[in-house]
Design an enzyme around this catalytic site. Structure first.
Site, PDB file in Angstrom:
ATOM      1  CD  GLU A   1       2.974   5.705  -9.970  1.00 29.50           C
ATOM      2  OE1 GLU A   1       2.721   5.466 -11.175  1.00 29.50           O
ATOM      3  OE2 GLU A   1       2.212   6.337  -9.238  1.00 29.50           O
TER       4      GLU A   1
ATOM      5  CG  ASP B   1      10.137  -2.218  -4.144  1.00 28.41           C
ATOM      6  OD1 ASP B   1       9.433  -1.297  -3.687  1.00 28.41           O
ATOM      7  OD2 ASP B   1       9.844  -2.842  -5.187  1.00 28.41           O
TER       8      ASP B   1
HETATM    9  N1  HPA Z   1       5.652  -2.096  -8.704  1.00 35.28           N
HETATM   10  C1  HPA Z   1       4.581  -1.319  -8.721  1.00 35.28           C
HETATM   11  N2  HPA Z   1       4.324  -0.440  -7.762  1.00 35.28           N
HETATM   12  C2  HPA Z   1       5.182  -0.346  -6.746  1.00 35.28           C
HETATM   13  C3  HPA Z   1       6.323  -1.126  -6.675  1.00 35.28           C
HETATM   14  C4  HPA Z   1       6.578  -2.039  -7.724  1.00 35.28           C
HETATM   15  O1  HPA Z   1       7.572  -2.757  -7.711  1.00 35.28           O
HETATM   16  N3  HPA Z   1       6.989  -0.802  -5.529  1.00 35.28           N
HETATM   17  C5  HPA Z   1       6.267   0.148  -4.920  1.00 35.28           C
HETATM   18  N4  HPA Z   1       5.175   0.432  -5.652  1.00 35.28           N
END
Ligand code: HPA
Length: 236
Positions: A180, A205
């Protein structure tokens, strides 16, 4: 009161939830708080105070990324006297054992951020959660039957990497669970100013399996996470 926050002294409760998205702050206040009151709307970075189960609590959007969060958190602590800060967010998965919808309690937060790295010279500071908040969240998540993991998150300053996934592979090899963009600087500021902080993320995800959460699942997962964070906040 500050260039970023027009709340008056006393407008924030001692414990504040920190979603990144201002509309999520509004949703949290309007869905969960009894008697929500808007306390900040500068730049539409919304903040509210109300009660949860009869106890005072606030929510303040942090914006995206560590520089933005650092401004709001610095002021919440040093101007408004906030004592407990709980980030509620989403993260990407970096470990196949973490499934979408799972909750990650960020026990520690690794980072590529110069805000953290630049402060310590030759040393690698380890930004960590407050143990009491972490223990409380783990106990409550277990009692609620949530699938959760406690461990290391990556707080990256970069969402779109020029080299794609390059560099991230070393992190899962060392047990990092997800990515994150805010926790490490939250923990660093909490340590600097002697207050408590925790980050709770729902994995939405997976960068390894490319599994993604559905819109329906997103809403119900966020509800579970926010209720958990509110229960931890009002007892902190
Ligand atoms: N990267 C960075 N922050 C995020 C992501 C990610 O893939 N998914 C949700 N927050």
């Amino acid at each position: 009161m500050t260039p970023h926050n027009h709340a008056k002294l006393g407008d924030y409760a001692p414990a504040v939830l920190l979603p990144g998205d201002p509309l999520r702050a509004k949703w949290i206040a309007e869905t969960f708080f009894e008697a929500p009151r808007l306390v900040n709307s500068v730049r539409n970075c919304l903040g509210y105070t109300g009660t949860w189960k009869g106890k005072p609590v606030s929510v303040q959007a942090s914006g995206m990324g560590q520089p933005s969060l650092a401004i709001y958190v610095h002021e919440l602590i040093n101007v408004y006297g906030v004592q407990s800060l709980i980030r509620v967010g989403t993260c990407g998965g970096l470990n196949a054992k973490v499934k979408v919808r799972d909750v990650i309690l960020a026990q520690g937060a690794s980072t590529d951020s110069s805000i953290v790295k630049g402060r310590f010279g030759a040393f690698n500071f380890a930004p960590i959660a407050d143990f009491g908040l972490l223990r409380s969240a783990a106990d409550k998540a277990e009692a609620a039957g949530l699938r959760f993991h406690a461990g290391n998150l990556l707080s990256s300053d970069i969402f779109y990497h020029a080299d794609g996934f390059a560099g991230y592979d070393k992190l899962p090899e060392h047990g990092v669970l997800g990515v994150e963009m805010e926790a490490a600087v939250l923990y660093t500021l909490a340590a600097r100013f002697g207050v408590k902080a925790l980050t709770i993320c729902t994995m939405t995800d997976c960068l390894i399996t490319h599994e993604e959460i559905s819109a329906d699942e997103r809403q119900s997962s966020l509800t579970e996470m926010v209720e958990l964070a509110l229960d931890v906040a009002v007892e902190s």
